[in-house]
Scaffold this motif. Structure first.
Motif, PDB file in Angstrom:
ATOM      1  N   LEU A 120     114.688 -89.454  49.023  1.00  0.00           N
ATOM      2  CA  LEU A 120     115.316 -88.357  48.298  1.00  0.00           C
ATOM      3  C   LEU A 120     116.021 -88.942  47.076  1.00  0.00           C
ATOM      4  CD1 LEU A 120     116.005 -85.373  48.140  1.00  0.00           C
ATOM      5  CD2 LEU A 120     118.062 -85.862  49.473  1.00  0.00           C
ATOM      6  N   LYS A 121     115.504 -88.631  45.903  1.00  0.00           N
ATOM      7  CA  LYS A 121     116.081 -89.100  44.659  1.00  0.00           C
ATOM      8  C   LYS A 121     117.013 -88.018  44.111  1.00  0.00           C
ATOM      9  CE  LYS A 121     112.140 -92.010  43.459  1.00  0.00           C
ATOM     10  NZ  LYS A 121     111.107 -92.311  42.441  1.00  0.00           N
ATOM     11  N   TYR A 122     118.258 -88.404  43.834  1.00  0.00           N
ATOM     12  CA  TYR A 122     119.264 -87.423  43.435  1.00  0.00           C
ATOM     13  C   TYR A 122     120.047 -87.959  42.240  1.00  0.00           C
ATOM     14  CZ  TYR A 122     123.419 -84.463  43.612  1.00  0.00           C
ATOM     15  OH  TYR A 122     124.424 -83.596  43.305  1.00  0.00           O
ATOM     16  N   ALA A 129     120.452 -82.163  39.827  1.00  0.00           N
ATOM     17  CA  ALA A 129     121.266 -81.202  40.582  1.00  0.00           C
ATOM     18  C   ALA A 129     121.614 -79.987  39.744  1.00  0.00           C
ATOM     19  CB  ALA A 129     122.531 -81.902  41.074  1.00  0.00           C
ATOM     20  N   SER A 130     121.971 -80.189  38.479  1.00  0.00           N
ATOM     21  CA  SER A 130     122.292 -79.041  37.622  1.00  0.00           C
ATOM     22  C   SER A 130     121.082 -78.155  37.379  1.00  0.00           C
ATOM     23  CB  SER A 130     122.849 -79.547  36.292  1.00  0.00           C
ATOM     24  OG  SER A 130     121.878 -80.341  35.618  1.00  0.00           O
ATOM     25  N   VAL A 131     119.917 -78.794  37.191  1.00  0.00           N
ATOM     26  CA  VAL A 131     118.696 -78.001  36.999  1.00  0.00           C
ATOM     27  C   VAL A 131     118.376 -77.184  38.248  1.00  0.00           C
ATOM     28  CG1 VAL A 131     116.213 -78.160  36.646  1.00  0.00           C
ATOM     29  CG2 VAL A 131     117.750 -79.552  35.261  1.00  0.00           C
ATOM     30  N   ILE A 132     118.535 -77.804  39.414  1.00  0.00           N
ATOM     31  CA  ILE A 132     118.263 -77.096  40.667  1.00  0.00           C
ATOM     32  C   ILE A 132     119.245 -75.944  40.866  1.00  0.00           C
ATOM     33  CG2 ILE A 132     118.280 -77.332  43.176  1.00  0.00           C
ATOM     34  CD1 ILE A 132     117.223 -80.172  42.797  1.00  0.00           C
ATOM     35  N   GLU A 155     118.274 -72.054  41.164  1.00  0.00           N
ATOM     36  CA  GLU A 155     118.659 -71.262  42.333  1.00  0.00           C
ATOM     37  C   GLU A 155     119.426 -70.007  41.932  1.00  0.00           C
ATOM     38  OE1 GLU A 155     120.831 -73.923  44.755  1.00  0.00           O
ATOM     39  OE2 GLU A 155     119.056 -74.861  45.672  1.00  0.00           O
ATOM     40  N   ASP A 156     120.347 -70.153  40.957  1.00  0.00           N
ATOM     41  CA  ASP A 156     121.095 -68.968  40.491  1.00  0.00           C
ATOM     42  C   ASP A 156     120.169 -67.942  39.851  1.00  0.00           C
ATOM     43  OD1 ASP A 156     123.381 -70.172  41.387  1.00  0.00           O
ATOM     44  OD2 ASP A 156     123.924 -71.017  39.428  1.00  0.00           O
ATOM     45  N   THR A 157     119.225 -68.442  39.072  1.00  0.00           N
ATOM     46  CA  THR A 157     118.288 -67.517  38.410  1.00  0.00           C
ATOM     47  C   THR A 157     117.428 -66.784  39.426  1.00  0.00           C
ATOM     48  OG1 THR A 157     118.227 -68.995  36.505  1.00  0.00           O
ATOM     49  CG2 THR A 157     116.465 -67.348  36.687  1.00  0.00           C
TER      50      THR A 157
END
Length: 493
Positions: free
Chosen positions: A343-345, A350-353, A357-359
């Motif tokens: 898992l690359k983080y 994270a901001s893009v994800i 998710e909000d959209t």
């Protein structure tokens, strides 16, 4: 490539190199023997002797039923090949990440291809065992088992198509269509048996009970659905009562099955295709991911060379049990865990994800809210009603709801009128207090919700009487009082 070679070798065995190990009758299995496959069936050899000329007729067995002393080398190769496949299936079963054997077996058999592998391997061993029994029926049963087994191995090759972008989603479509086809075949069986039994009894009458009757019944009814109307010849010139009954039954059966049910099946399959065709890219990506993970978890060598990999893993496992070695453990882990997940983080991902998710959450909320609003709007002429009775009932219900709304509005209007009249009463009481007792008050009747004969325009009547009685006292009132009274009456109305 190895699986294709396996299919070619299996096909060659069944078509050209599968012989009995014992003498069996010529008519065993009901196989059609062409003249080119008979060595020759009636091999006539003429021998001349010094005493007389006679013809010795030597009848030889057909080519496919000639006795051989032992199985062919291809059978032994296939036996080893299938045994390596069996070992691989055992490895997949034992490496399932489940706490118990029952859970491992359930997880293993949840996949369709694993079920197909188990059935194909069992059929091969059944056919391979039956061919060694000294009986013609056992030889025929072995041929049947191996033939069905070859069909299953051909179907198993469809799993390779999951890696192809255009063909992978079609496998999912076929699976969905087969699930719907099961329920359709249950319904079709009712019509086939209902027509076939009646048709068979009217044509052949009473027959001796045998296992061939169900086949004859299905043979009469099933092929009619595809336009094979050979049964017409059975009663084409039959002008008796049963002949006319057969004609009427055939007309009704062909109308229901060929026109109604077949088109229903086509519509069902078209709906499945349209529903899954929009998500073909996502389906193919999931299929490709599962296929890659499966092959990463397998040994590097394909069957039948997979036997070397399995033996090597067994040797490593035995050595680890005997002596603990870090180097051997690393080699064994490298062999058994070829697929690893990381898992690359980072903050940008994270901001893009989070934004995505909000959209998606907002889109889903707006879509669900809009769908609820659309489902809540019921119009009289836009309701999808199936029958005229339901149309009338739905319209009556909507009209009743509208009448109730109008009744509530009328009731509210009457309450407002009563409130206005009470307000005018207060004004008149104030005028009486200011101007004396010479003002005459009319008899008022307030409007109720259940009044059958309400007073027509009581406010205008009260205004008329009020202005009429006010003329007698206007000379004694000051101008300011007259202005205030006129303004209050005007604002009240």
């Amino acid at each position: 490539y190895c699986h294709v070679a396996f299919l070619l070798l299996f096909t060659y065995l069944l078509l050209c190199d599968f012989f009995p190990l014992y003498d069996i009758p010529f008519d065993t299995c009901g196989i059609l023997h062409g003249l080119e496959n008979v060595a020759d069936l009636n091999n006539v050899t003429k021998t001349e002797s010094n005493h007389n000329n006679e013809t010795n007729i030597k009848t030889a067995a057909p080519y496919g039923l000639q006795k051989h002393g032992q199985p062919s080398i291809e059978e032994y190769i296939l036996f080893v090949w299938v045994s390596t496949l069996l070992g691989e299936e055992f490895r997949q079963l034992l490496t399932q990440e489940s706490p118990s054997i029952y859970k491992k077996l359930t997880t293993y058999l949840s996949a369709f291809w694993n079920k197909l592998d188990v059935l194909a391997i069992l059929l091969f061993y059944v056919g391979f065992t039956l061919r060694f029994l000294p009986s013609g029926e056992c030889f025929c049963a072995a041929r049947i088992a191996l033939s069905v087994d070859l069909t299953l191995w051909f179907i198993r090759s469809l799993d390779i198509f999951a890696a192809i972008r255009r063909l992978g989603p079609k496998l999912v479509m076929i699976g969905e269509m087969v699930n719907d086809l099961k329920s359709f075949m249950l319904m079709l069986t009712v019509f086939i048996l209902g027509f076939g039994v009646c048709f068979h009894s009217l044509i052949y009458g009473t027959k001796v009970l045998s296992w061939h009757i169900p086949r004859d019944i299905i043979n009469l009814a099933y092929w009619q659905m595809f336009g094979e109307l050979n049964s017409l010849e059975l009663f084409e010139k039959n002008y008796h009562a049963n002949g006319y009954a057969l004609f009427v039954l055939l007309v009704v059966y062909m109308t229901i099955v060929s026109v109604l049910l077949v088109n229903l099946l086509i519509a069902m399959l078209s709906y499945i295709f349209d529903r899954l065709h929009t998500n073909t890219d996502q389906i193919w990506k999931f299929q490709r991911y599962e296929l890659i993970c499966e092959y990463l978890s397998r040994p590097s060598l394909p069957p039948p060379l997979i036997l070397l990999s399995l033996v090597w893993r067994l040797v490593l496992y035995t050595l680890l049990r005997c002596c603990r070695s870090h180097h051997l453990q690393e080699i064994y882990d490298q062999q058994t865990r070829q697929n690893t997940y990381k898992l690359k983080y980072n903050e940008n991902c994270a901001s893009v994800i989070e934004k995505a998710e909000d959209t998606y959450a907002d889109d889903y909320f707006n879509h669900s809210k809009l769908s609820e609003q659309l489902s809540g709007e019921h119009e009289i002429d836009e309701e999808p009603i199936n029958s005229p009775q339901e149309v009338v009932l739905k319209k009556i219900q909507i009209l009743e709801s509208q009448v109730r709304v109008i009744h509530e509005q009328v009731k509210a209007t009457r309450d407002e009128q009563n409130q206005m009249l009470n307000y005018l009463d207060c004004i008149m009481e104030a005028i009486k207090t200011i101007g004396g007792t010479y003002i005459r008050m009319p008899k008022q009747r307030h409007l109720g919700a259940d009044d059958s004969t309400p007073v027509s325009n009581p406010s205008s009547l009260q205004l008329h009487t009020t202005t009429a009685t006010f003329d007698s006292t206007i000379s004694s009132q000051p101008p300011l009082l007259f202005q205030l009274y006129s303004k209050s009456v005007y604002e009240t109305f």
